[in-house]
Design a protein around this motif. Sequence first.
Motif, short mmCIF file in Angstrom:
data_model
loop_
_atom_site.label_atom_id
_atom_site.label_comp_id
_atom_site.label_asym_id
_atom_site.label_seq_id
_atom_site.Cartn_x
_atom_site.Cartn_y
_atom_site.Cartn_z
N LEU A 49 16.74 -92.80 -18.02
CA LEU A 49 16.13 -93.69 -17.02
C LEU A 49 15.39 -94.85 -17.69
O LEU A 49 15.51 -96.01 -17.29
CB LEU A 49 15.17 -92.87 -16.15
CG LEU A 49 14.47 -93.57 -15.01
CD1 LEU A 49 15.45 -93.87 -13.88
CD2 LEU A 49 13.33 -92.70 -14.48
N VAL A 50 14.58 -94.52 -18.71
CA VAL A 50 13.88 -95.52 -19.52
C VAL A 50 14.10 -95.18 -20.98
O VAL A 50 14.53 -94.07 -21.32
CB VAL A 50 12.37 -95.58 -19.20
CG1 VAL A 50 12.15 -96.00 -17.75
CG2 VAL A 50 11.67 -94.25 -19.46
N SER A 51 13.79 -96.10 -21.86
CA SER A 51 14.10 -95.93 -23.28
C SER A 51 13.36 -94.75 -23.90
O SER A 51 12.36 -94.26 -23.38
CB SER A 51 13.74 -97.20 -24.06
OG SER A 51 12.33 -97.28 -24.24
N LYS A 52 13.85 -94.31 -25.05
CA LYS A 52 13.22 -93.18 -25.75
C LYS A 52 11.78 -93.49 -26.16
O LYS A 52 10.96 -92.58 -26.25
CB LYS A 52 14.04 -92.79 -26.98
CG LYS A 52 14.15 -93.86 -28.05
CD LYS A 52 15.18 -93.45 -29.09
CE LYS A 52 15.40 -94.52 -30.13
NZ LYS A 52 16.55 -94.21 -31.01
N TRP A 53 11.47 -94.79 -26.36
CA TRP A 53 10.10 -95.15 -26.76
C TRP A 53 9.13 -94.95 -25.59
O TRP A 53 8.01 -94.46 -25.78
CB TRP A 53 10.06 -96.59 -27.27
CG TRP A 53 10.95 -96.78 -28.45
CD1 TRP A 53 12.16 -97.44 -28.48
CD2 TRP A 53 10.75 -96.26 -29.76
NE1 TRP A 53 12.70 -97.37 -29.74
CE2 TRP A 53 11.87 -96.65 -30.55
CE3 TRP A 53 9.74 -95.51 -30.36
CZ2 TRP A 53 12.00 -96.32 -31.90
CZ3 TRP A 53 9.86 -95.17 -31.70
CH2 TRP A 53 10.98 -95.57 -32.46
N TYR A 54 9.55 -95.32 -24.41
CA TYR A 54 8.70 -95.10 -23.23
C TYR A 54 8.59 -93.62 -22.91
O TYR A 54 7.53 -93.14 -22.50
CB TYR A 54 9.24 -95.89 -22.03
CG TYR A 54 8.63 -97.26 -21.91
CD1 TYR A 54 7.67 -97.55 -20.95
CD2 TYR A 54 8.99 -98.28 -22.80
CE1 TYR A 54 7.10 -98.81 -20.84
CE2 TYR A 54 8.43 -99.54 -22.71
CZ TYR A 54 7.48 -99.81 -21.74
OH TYR A 54 6.91 -101.05 -21.65
N ARG A 55 9.68 -92.88 -23.08
CA ARG A 55 9.62 -91.44 -22.83
C ARG A 55 8.77 -90.73 -23.89
O ARG A 55 8.13 -89.72 -23.60
CB ARG A 55 11.04 -90.86 -22.76
CG ARG A 55 11.68 -91.24 -21.43
CD ARG A 55 13.19 -91.19 -21.38
NE ARG A 55 13.74 -90.04 -22.06
CZ ARG A 55 14.57 -90.13 -23.11
NH1 ARG A 55 14.90 -91.32 -23.60
NH2 ARG A 55 15.04 -89.04 -23.65
N PRO A 399 7.43 -98.73 -35.53
CA PRO A 399 6.87 -97.57 -36.23
C PRO A 399 6.62 -96.46 -35.23
O PRO A 399 6.64 -96.70 -34.01
CB PRO A 399 5.56 -98.10 -36.81
CG PRO A 399 5.16 -99.20 -35.86
CD PRO A 399 6.44 -99.80 -35.37
N PRO A 400 6.41 -95.23 -35.68
CA PRO A 400 6.11 -94.16 -34.72
C PRO A 400 4.93 -94.53 -33.83
O PRO A 400 3.93 -95.08 -34.31
CB PRO A 400 5.77 -92.98 -35.63
CG PRO A 400 6.50 -93.25 -36.90
CD PRO A 400 6.45 -94.74 -37.06
N ILE A 401 5.05 -94.25 -32.55
CA ILE A 401 3.96 -94.51 -31.60
C ILE A 401 2.80 -93.59 -31.93
O ILE A 401 3.01 -92.39 -32.16
CB ILE A 401 4.45 -94.29 -30.17
CG1 ILE A 401 5.50 -95.36 -29.81
CG2 ILE A 401 3.29 -94.33 -29.17
CD1 ILE A 401 6.30 -95.05 -28.57
N PHE A 402 1.60 -94.12 -31.96
CA PHE A 402 0.43 -93.33 -32.30
C PHE A 402 -0.57 -93.39 -31.16
O PHE A 402 -1.02 -94.45 -30.75
CB PHE A 402 -0.21 -93.85 -33.59
CG PHE A 402 -1.42 -93.07 -34.03
CD1 PHE A 402 -1.38 -91.68 -34.15
CD2 PHE A 402 -2.62 -93.73 -34.31
CE1 PHE A 402 -2.51 -90.96 -34.56
CE2 PHE A 402 -3.74 -93.03 -34.73
CZ PHE A 402 -3.68 -91.65 -34.84
N ILE A 403 -0.88 -92.24 -30.60
CA ILE A 403 -1.86 -92.12 -29.51
C ILE A 403 -3.07 -91.37 -30.02
O ILE A 403 -2.98 -90.22 -30.41
CB ILE A 403 -1.26 -91.37 -28.30
CG1 ILE A 403 0.02 -92.06 -27.80
CG2 ILE A 403 -2.30 -91.23 -27.18
CD1 ILE A 403 -0.19 -93.39 -27.17
N LYS A 404 -4.21 -92.05 -30.01
CA LYS A 404 -5.44 -91.40 -30.52
C LYS A 404 -6.04 -90.49 -29.45
O LYS A 404 -5.94 -90.76 -28.27
CB LYS A 404 -6.47 -92.48 -30.91
CG LYS A 404 -6.03 -93.29 -32.12
CD LYS A 404 -7.12 -94.26 -32.52
CE LYS A 404 -6.71 -95.08 -33.74
NZ LYS A 404 -7.73 -96.05 -34.17
#
Length: 404
Positions: A49-55, A399-404
């Motif tokens: 449905l949406v890209s792998k980055w959004y998922r 780069p890998p998405i980073f969530i603090k």
Amino acid sequence: MKAVGLIVEYNPFHNGHAYHLETSKEAAQADVVIAVMSGNFLQRGEPALVSKWYRTKMALLNGVDIVFELPYSFATQKAETFANGAVSILDAAGCDSLCFGSESGDISTFFQTIDFLEEQQRPFDENIKRFLKTGVSYPKALALSFQQLSDSEKFLDLAMPNNILGFQYIKAIKQQKSTVKPMTVPRKNADYHDEHFASETIASATSIRKAIFSTEDGKTGIDQFVPEPTKQLLKEYLQHYHVFHQWENYWGFLQFRLIHSSPNELREIYEVEEGLENRLLAAASEADSFQEFMQKIKSKRYTWTRLQRLCVHILTNAKKTEMNRNLEKASYLRLLGMTTKGKEYLNKRKKDFSLPLISKLSSFKEGEILLDVKAARVYSLGVPTHLKKEMIKQEFQQPPIFIK
């Protein structure tokens, strides 16, 4: 740090996934949740449905700590190969356990069924061949073969999609001599293929997608079925890319590929066999939409899912020689995203990983990852022209998405 692994698609992440995540973490008494997630094309042969980055963002904002991509050569495959790739990634990343949702909800039935079929392997295989000769699909032949051997309630119902996947996960764990401990939790309320909302808060991804595509603006009343981060990210994706991906977005490209291919060229594509190339070519010249095309090529022999996967392989020009190289284990860990806790786990454990860790595509240009690149390029064809370059550039430079 104790890690539990999940094998997911999150298309999109919904309340049922949140329940599975929390229940799995609690059952495994885990500190970290590692998800192996399909990329831009999925196991049922559909664009996400949406890209792998959004998922990936959805996963991290909803409680996952690390997201690895399941390579294209495993993600767009039958259950057995899909399971082989996913389990090998969790094993290489040091997961202590794998927890999956199932219609059964009882792990003992999985082991009993596997043990039974190992004892009955020869008649089981013979039954499958016999049923296939009647023209039924492979999944149907498998279920019928098992039913003929045993009707005991202590065994799995192998006609159910999540039971089938769980069965293959445990088979892969055994075959790979992995130390990952399999666990299962019952699916809650909605069945995998449900096209309608089954409760006030839990719905299948299928029914959510159907609701999204039922209106042009995406305002569909799905809010009660998805967590807030999913809601916001879906809204953001639509505002930026002006599209949610579905097969009809790619019909023109698939039709072009087909009508400009010879039967010999099509026979080189993975899963094109038994004269299917002629059926595909005939339908491509007549159909005006992907839905119409699928109706023309559908038969009792081949499931809708199998044919959709074949169409994905035609789009990406995935040839038998490429796809058959390694169907047993993945050869790398591609990191899509992590939280602070996930980063801590990686810093402590990555030296012990049994596969190379890839955090940026531009630093790794070998092997099956080239199929992932082709898939990303094809997926970008589904967005408006002025955004295609941006999406492809992201594949190489994100780069890998980073969530603090």
